[in-house]
Design a protein around this motif. Structure first.
Motif, PDB file in Angstrom:
ATOM      1  N   GLY A   8      31.632  39.996  33.534  1.00 57.46           N
ATOM      2  CA  GLY A   8      32.884  40.275  32.822  1.00 57.46           C
ATOM      3  C   GLY A   8      33.675  39.020  32.523  1.00 57.46           C
ATOM      4  O   GLY A   8      34.317  38.917  31.472  1.00 57.46           O
ATOM      5  N   VAL A  52      29.433  47.308  32.850  1.00 53.83           N
ATOM      6  CA  VAL A  52      30.819  47.395  33.325  1.00 53.83           C
ATOM      7  C   VAL A  52      30.948  48.471  34.408  1.00 53.83           C
ATOM      8  O   VAL A  52      31.605  48.268  35.442  1.00 53.83           O
ATOM      9  N   SER A  91      28.645  42.289  38.327  1.00 56.19           N
ATOM     10  CA  SER A  91      29.307  42.925  37.190  1.00 56.19           C
ATOM     11  C   SER A  91      30.626  42.229  36.872  1.00 56.19           C
ATOM     12  O   SER A  91      30.974  42.038  35.697  1.00 56.19           O
TER      13      SER A  91
END
Length: 517
Positions: free
Chosen positions: A169, A65, A165
């Motif tokens: 997610g 994250v 990233s």
């Protein structure tokens, strides 16, 4: 107690003859005690080990994250640290060079000194430090020049990592897909192991006729149970039916080695197929993110499940064909290792040199095929074309952007290496202070162990495997988005009919924009 000889029933023996046997028996007993203590340590600390591994899972998720926000900072800090380290090396070598100016014997040239087995001698020569200064200065200049000319490509690599990233997610289930791959690989390994054990234990004891005098039945197979009543015994009264070897004389037993190699080949093929299925499934899920005009609204409801279904329904042949090519190269490498093992005692230098060259070539070929298969599966997941055409398209696409490929590959590898090092280090340090009892805060909670390094090593290995599993998904995401990005640049031009589908940050880095916007 003080006797130096003893009677073993047949003859008198020296007591010293027992020393070697007692040492071996002692090693076995001590090994058994150590194994029991290790097992006890696991029974006392297994839940704490699971907690540490859970911490590794959480840290891996947090790191992925944070890459959305810290990837750029980490990359540029790493680059400037390399420049600073090389600059410090130049300064250190310069100080050494100046300090040796008035030292007797330091002005001897390397040519006059010649070869010295003690390499520390060279550190007392000024010319050695001058050579270090020149080498480091050239390296520093090369790094700075590369940084100037590749700064735009480094920025693209950083943006792609940030985009990866974001993609992870939106497809959070992808982080747990390696568990499914691990489950399938466990089945493959179990099947291979059971088959190998059955093949290895399918041999039978073979008995042969042995006789000190001439016998027409010498070295023939015999049955020890009925040998005394057989014609062999009547023809050769002094012969005996003795155990010769463990194996068999049927065609099946003669080809057992071939069957073992075939079993290994099937293992490679199935294991590569499972790995390829995982790569194509993840590639399809992340490609659906990239090509969605409005992210994440235009993505499928369950992108990972949809991609797995497409891979199994439409692309099983491509997966099997790519896995077959890789399995053939791997079984050739196993055969070369087998031949090398058989020729260990041979003194033929040319044969050893040839085997070494072949092993090196096939190792390189295996790495290249793995790289090509990975990118071919991504192209299959994007377009749905067959394996060969996808491999060709991926190869030429990468060759047209070879500098971007190298920059992205090295930047990603370094960031993921730092991530693995950070996660394993943090969890390992926590496990050390917890299980060793060196910290007062954990003395009451920590279990009493025989060897505190047992759970620590288990935690370190487990943390590395967990981090590797999470980061392998992230690396697959980066590779998929990179190929999609290259395809986007070649297929689209930003017009209303063919708008770019990359993120606004990537458009800004490339100084491009969609006319519709």
């Amino acid at each position: 107690g003080d006797q130096e000889t003893f009677n073993d029933g047949d003859k008198m023996r020296d007591a010293k003859d027992l020393v070697a046997g007692m040492k071996n028996a002692t090693i076995v007993m001590e090994g058994r005690q150590v194994a029991m203590k290790i097992f006890e340590d696991y029974t006392k600390s297994w839940y704490w080990i699971l907690i540490c591994l859970l911490i590794a899972v959480v840290l891996s998720l947090i790191f992925i994250v944070l890459l959305r926000y810290l990837a750029g900072i980490m990359v540029w800090v790493m680059i400037f640290m390399v420049i600073a380290v090389v600059a410090y090396g130049i300064a250190h070598c310069s100080i050494k060079y100046v300090n040796l100016k008035d030292t007797p014997g330091s002005n001897i040239t390397l040519q006059q000194l010649g070869f010295q087995p003690d390499f520390s001698v060279y550190l007392h020569i000024r010319q050695s430090w001058l050579a270090f200064i020149i080498i480091l200065a050239i390296l520093e200049v090369i790094i700075i020049i590369l940084l100037i000319f590749l700064r735009k490509r480094i920025r693209i690599a950083v943006q792609l990592m940030k985009e990866a990233s974001r993609a992870v997610g939106y497809v959070m289930s992808s982080l747990f897909y390696p568990i499914f791959t691990f489950f399938l690989l466990t089945i493959v390994i179990a099947y291979w192991g059971v088959t190998a054990v059955f093949l290895s234990t399918s041999s039978e004891p073979v008995y042969k006729v042995f006789n000190e005098t001439d016998c027409p039945h010498a070295r023939q197979t015999c049955d020890p149970e009925n040998f005394t009543l057989s014609t062999m015994k009547r023809d050769c009264p002094r012969s005996e039916c003795l155990f010769a070897f463990y194996g068999g004389e049927t065609p099946y037993h003669k080809y057992l080695v071939v069957l073992q190699f075939y079993n290994v080949f099937l293992f490679f093929w199935c294991a590569n197929f499972v790995t390829a299925l995982g790569q194509m499934t993840l590639a399809g899920a992340f490609a659906s993110y990239y090509w969605a005009p409005k992210k994440p609204n235009d993505m499928p409801a369950y992108p990972l499940c949809a991609s797995l279904g497409r891979s199994l329904r439409y692309h099983t042949g491509s997966l099997a064909f790519g896995s077959l090519i890789l399995a053939i190269v791997q079984i050739i490498r196993v055969l070369l290792e087998y031949i090398d093992h058989k020729l260990k005692g041979a003194e033929n230098k040319f044969a050893k040199f040839l085997l070494c060259c072949l092993k090196c070539c096939f190792w390189c070929l295996e790495k290249f095929i793995k790289f090509m298969n990975r990118n071919a599966y991504i192209m299959v997941a994007i377009y749905g074309k067959n394996f060969c055409r996808s491999a060709r398209d991926a190869f030429f696409l990468l060759m047209r952007n070879v500098i971007r490929v190298v920059v992205l590959d090295k930047v990603t590898d370094f960031i993921l290496f730092l991530g693995k090092l950070l996660i394993v280090g943090l969890v390992g340090i926590f496990a050390f202070f917890f299980f060793s009892g060196h910290t007062d805060a954990f003395k009451g909670a920590a279990p009493s162990l025989h060897y505190y390094w047992v759970p620590i090593l288990t935690v370190l290995v487990g943390s590395y495997l967990i981090a590797h599993g999470f980061f392998s998904v992230y690396a697959m995401c980066v590779d998929t988005l990179f190929l999609c990005f290259l395809e986007d640049l070649e297929r689209n031009d930003g017009s209303p009919e063919r708008p770019y589908l990359m993120s606004d940050n990537l458009l800004n880095v490339l100084r491009k924009k969609n006319q519709a916007n």
